[in-house]
Design a protein around this motif. Structure first.
Motif, short mmCIF file in Angstrom:
data_model
loop_
_atom_site.label_atom_id
_atom_site.label_comp_id
_atom_site.label_asym_id
_atom_site.label_seq_id
_atom_site.Cartn_x
_atom_site.Cartn_y
_atom_site.Cartn_z
N UNK A 50 0.83 -1.21 0.00
CA UNK A 50 0.00 0.00 0.00
C UNK A 50 0.86 1.26 0.00
N UNK A 51 1.90 1.25 0.80
CA UNK A 51 2.76 2.44 0.89
C UNK A 51 3.54 2.65 -0.40
N UNK A 52 3.98 1.58 -1.03
CA UNK A 52 4.68 1.71 -2.32
C UNK A 52 3.74 2.28 -3.37
N UNK A 53 2.49 1.83 -3.36
CA UNK A 53 1.50 2.37 -4.30
C UNK A 53 1.31 3.87 -4.08
N UNK A 54 1.25 4.30 -2.83
CA UNK A 54 1.11 5.73 -2.53
C UNK A 54 2.31 6.52 -3.03
N UNK A 55 3.49 5.96 -2.82
CA UNK A 55 4.70 6.67 -3.26
C UNK A 55 4.78 6.74 -4.78
N UNK A 56 4.37 5.68 -5.47
CA UNK A 56 4.37 5.70 -6.94
C UNK A 56 3.37 6.73 -7.46
N UNK A 57 2.23 6.80 -6.81
CA UNK A 57 1.20 7.75 -7.21
C UNK A 57 1.70 9.19 -7.09
N UNK A 58 2.54 9.44 -6.09
CA UNK A 58 3.08 10.77 -5.86
C UNK A 58 4.43 10.98 -6.53
N UNK A 59 4.86 10.01 -7.35
CA UNK A 59 6.14 10.08 -8.08
C UNK A 59 7.33 10.28 -7.15
N UNK A 60 7.29 9.66 -5.99
CA UNK A 60 8.42 9.74 -5.06
C UNK A 60 9.43 8.64 -5.39
N UNK A 61 10.70 8.87 -5.08
CA UNK A 61 11.72 7.85 -5.37
C UNK A 61 11.53 6.61 -4.50
N UNK A 62 11.80 5.46 -5.09
CA UNK A 62 11.67 4.18 -4.38
C UNK A 62 13.00 3.43 -4.40
N UNK B 18 9.33 6.61 7.18
CA UNK B 18 10.26 7.73 7.33
C UNK B 18 10.23 8.64 6.10
N UNK B 19 10.11 8.05 4.92
CA UNK B 19 10.06 8.83 3.69
C UNK B 19 8.78 9.64 3.56
N UNK B 20 7.67 9.09 4.04
CA UNK B 20 6.38 9.76 3.90
C UNK B 20 6.16 10.88 4.90
N UNK B 21 6.99 10.94 5.92
CA UNK B 21 6.83 11.98 6.95
C UNK B 21 7.30 13.31 6.48
#
Length: 51
Positions: free
Chosen positions: A20-32, A48-51
């Motif tokens: 779920x968190x990876x999906x959120x990060x992809x949606x926001x174009x954040x680095x993985x 930590x990355x989402x904070x």
């Protein structure tokens, strides 16, 4: 909401939450560029990355 839970490392909560968190990060174009030895550590690193 997720922080502070004391669940066993083998709990299905960790891979489900990581997905779920990876999906959120992809949606926001954040680095993985995170590499973690366990699902629990992956969730903690993503938190930590989402904070």
């Amino acid at each position: 909401m997720i922080g502070g839970y004391n669940l066993p490392a083998g709990s299905s909560f960790w891979p489900f939450t990581a997905c779920l968190m990876i999906a959120l990060m992809r949606q926001e174009n954040r680095p993985l560029d995170i590499v973690a030895p366990s699902n629990q550590e992956m969730v903690e690193a993503l938190l930590d990355r989402l904070r």
